[in-house]
Design an enzyme around this catalytic site. Structure first.
Site, PDB file in Angstrom:
ATOM      1  N   GLY A 106      33.871  48.424 -70.620  1.00 15.67           N
ATOM      2  CA  GLY A 106      34.268  49.511 -69.718  1.00 15.67           C
ATOM      3  C   GLY A 106      34.528  50.795 -70.468  1.00 15.67           C
ATOM      4  O   GLY A 106      35.663  51.194 -70.683  1.00 15.67           O
ATOM      5  N   SER A 108      27.814  43.698 -69.161  1.00 18.27           N
ATOM      6  CA  SER A 108      28.706  43.117 -70.166  1.00 18.27           C
ATOM      7  C   SER A 108      28.403  41.652 -70.540  1.00 18.27           C
ATOM      8  O   SER A 108      28.225  41.345 -71.723  1.00 18.27           O
ATOM      9  CB  SER A 108      30.158  43.331 -69.697  1.00 18.27           C
ATOM     10  OG  SER A 108      31.034  42.383 -70.170  1.00 18.27           O
ATOM     11  N   ASP A 129      29.063  49.370 -71.475  1.00 19.30           N
ATOM     12  CA  ASP A 129      29.135  49.801 -70.074  1.00 19.30           C
ATOM     13  C   ASP A 129      27.714  49.988 -69.577  1.00 19.30           C
ATOM     14  O   ASP A 129      26.853  50.477 -70.319  1.00 19.30           O
ATOM     15  CB  ASP A 129      29.909  51.137 -69.980  1.00 19.30           C
ATOM     16  CG  ASP A 129      30.478  51.397 -68.590  1.00 19.30           C
ATOM     17  OD1 ASP A 129      29.729  51.287 -67.598  1.00 19.30           O
ATOM     18  OD2 ASP A 129      31.667  51.727 -68.509  1.00 19.30           O
ATOM     19  N   HIS A 170      36.824  45.477 -61.762  1.00 22.05           N
ATOM     20  CA  HIS A 170      38.098  44.840 -61.451  1.00 22.05           C
ATOM     21  C   HIS A 170      38.021  43.879 -60.271  1.00 22.05           C
ATOM     22  O   HIS A 170      39.032  43.427 -59.771  1.00 22.05           O
ATOM     23  CB  HIS A 170      39.174  45.907 -61.210  1.00 22.05           C
ATOM     24  CG  HIS A 170      39.604  46.615 -62.465  1.00 22.05           C
ATOM     25  ND1 HIS A 170      38.802  46.707 -63.577  1.00 22.05           N
ATOM     26  CD2 HIS A 170      40.756  47.231 -62.799  1.00 22.05           C
ATOM     27  CE1 HIS A 170      39.443  47.375 -64.523  1.00 22.05           C
ATOM     28  NE2 HIS A 170      40.630  47.710 -64.087  1.00 22.05           N
TER      29      HIS A 170
HETATM   30  N1  SAH Z   1      38.209  52.205 -70.160  1.00 22.52           N
HETATM   31  C1  SAH Z   1      37.929  53.365 -69.315  1.00 22.52           C
HETATM   32  C2  SAH Z   1      37.819  53.027 -67.847  1.00 22.52           C
HETATM   33  C3  SAH Z   1      36.764  52.031 -67.505  1.00 22.52           C
HETATM   34  S1  SAH Z   1      36.346  52.054 -65.783  1.00 22.52           S
HETATM   35  C4  SAH Z   1      39.023  54.418 -69.526  1.00 22.52           C
HETATM   36  O1  SAH Z   1      40.001  54.155 -70.205  1.00 22.52           O
HETATM   37  O2  SAH Z   1      38.918  55.517 -69.008  1.00 22.52           O
HETATM   38  C5  SAH Z   1      35.367  50.611 -65.645  1.00 22.52           C
HETATM   39  C6  SAH Z   1      33.954  50.735 -66.189  1.00 22.52           C
HETATM   40  O3  SAH Z   1      33.399  49.426 -66.203  1.00 22.52           O
HETATM   41  C7  SAH Z   1      32.991  51.596 -65.352  1.00 22.52           C
HETATM   42  O4  SAH Z   1      32.516  52.667 -66.125  1.00 22.52           O
HETATM   43  C8  SAH Z   1      31.853  50.630 -64.968  1.00 22.52           C
HETATM   44  O5  SAH Z   1      30.542  51.208 -65.046  1.00 22.52           O
HETATM   45  C9  SAH Z   1      31.996  49.527 -65.984  1.00 22.52           C
HETATM   46  N2  SAH Z   1      31.501  48.219 -65.558  1.00 22.52           N
HETATM   47  C10 SAH Z   1      31.828  47.526 -64.437  1.00 22.52           C
HETATM   48  N3  SAH Z   1      31.204  46.338 -64.413  1.00 22.52           N
HETATM   49  C11 SAH Z   1      30.450  46.263 -65.558  1.00 22.52           C
HETATM   50  C12 SAH Z   1      29.561  45.278 -66.115  1.00 22.52           C
HETATM   51  N4  SAH Z   1      29.336  44.104 -65.503  1.00 22.52           N
HETATM   52  N5  SAH Z   1      28.943  45.556 -67.285  1.00 22.52           N
HETATM   53  C13 SAH Z   1      29.154  46.727 -67.920  1.00 22.52           C
HETATM   54  N6  SAH Z   1      30.013  47.672 -67.462  1.00 22.52           N
HETATM   55  C14 SAH Z   1      30.636  47.456 -66.287  1.00 22.52           C
HETATM   56 MG    MG Z   2      41.690  50.426 -66.622  1.00 22.03          MG
END
Ligand code: SAH
Ligand code: MG
Length: 209
Positions: A46, A124, A71, A144
């Site tokens: 993420g 991921s 991501d 989430h």
């Molecule tokens: N860590 C960041 C916030 C992450 S938001 C901060 O501190 O600001 C969650 C991210 O997870 C999003 O950008 C979304 O594209 C990514 N995401 C969600 N499911 C995913 C997956 N299966 N594989 C890769 N990335 C994923």
């Molecule tokens: Mg978070």
């Protein structure tokens, strides 16, 4: 503790970057990265626009290791149009789809972390299947929804070296404070033998025994 170990460029980039990481939690994340970086590379699920990657990247540099941040940059359910965390600025006007990769690139450039943080663009669990070797830290902050968050845990937790740190964001015990998936992942990790180390806001650190 705190951001006192950060470079001026990293500090400025923190102030400029979109994201979901309160200061105290960012400092706790950096702290965990500093300790875990002695064990092995750091891994983040993420990246979004790179806010947490500054904290972990700063720690990786200080510890003499790297951060791999994964991501697909298409956003999570909760960041799509109509949802609470949607930001129209991260939409690619050509397609109407989310694209946060250009923001991440800018953040790492501004922070001076391009040589320390390795962005990987992909799903991921798919990326996790290609990774070998013992990680010092795994930070789970991707999608989430319960199935997505649990899949991240199952894909990455086994890549941690003994003594490595598992960090989970947005853990809320009370459903009134937020979604329950990260808390369920935390409970699963404890049941699997991870040792709870600390809680800072919604950021929880566990250690692999
Ligand atoms: N860590 C960041 C916030 C992450 S938001 C901060 O501190 O600001 C969650 C991210 O997870 C999003 O950008 C979304 O594209 C990514 N995401 C969600 N499911 C995913 C997956 N299966 N594989 C890769 N990335 C994923
Ligand atoms: Mg978070």
């Amino acid at each position: 503790m705190g951001d006192e170990g950060m470079t001026p460029a990293e500090r400025i980039a923190v102030g400029r970057t979109k994201g979901f990481m309160p200061e105290a939690e960012g400092a706790a994340l950096r702290d965990a990265g500093l300790r875990a970086g002695r064990i092995g590379p750091l891994l983040e699920v993420g990246s979004y626009c790179g806010l947490s990657a500054i904290h972990l990247g700063s720690a990786a540099r200080a510890a003499g290791t790297v951060l791999i941040t994964v991501d697909h940059h298409r956003g999570s359910e909760e960041t799509q149009p109509g949802w609470a965390h949607h930001d129209p600025e991260v939409v690619d006007l050509r397609t109407g789809r989310t694209d946060t990769l250009p923001f991440l690139r800018r953040t790492l450039e501004d922070a001076g972390l391009e040589d320390v943080v390795i962005p990987v663009v992909g799903d991921s669990p798919t990326v996790a299947r290609l990774v070998r070797g013992d990680l010092g830290l795994v930070f789970i902050d991707g999608g989430h929804a319960l199935d997505i968050a649990m899949a991240d845990y199952e894909a990455w937790a086994g890549h941690l070296a003994p003594g490595g740190l598992l960090v989970i964001h947005d853990v809320f015990e009370d459903p009134a404070d937020g979604g329950q998936a990260p808390f369920e992942v935390w409970q699963r990790a404890v049941a699997d033998g991870f040792i709870p180390e600390s809680t800072t806001g919604s950021l929880r650190v566990l250690r692999r025994g």
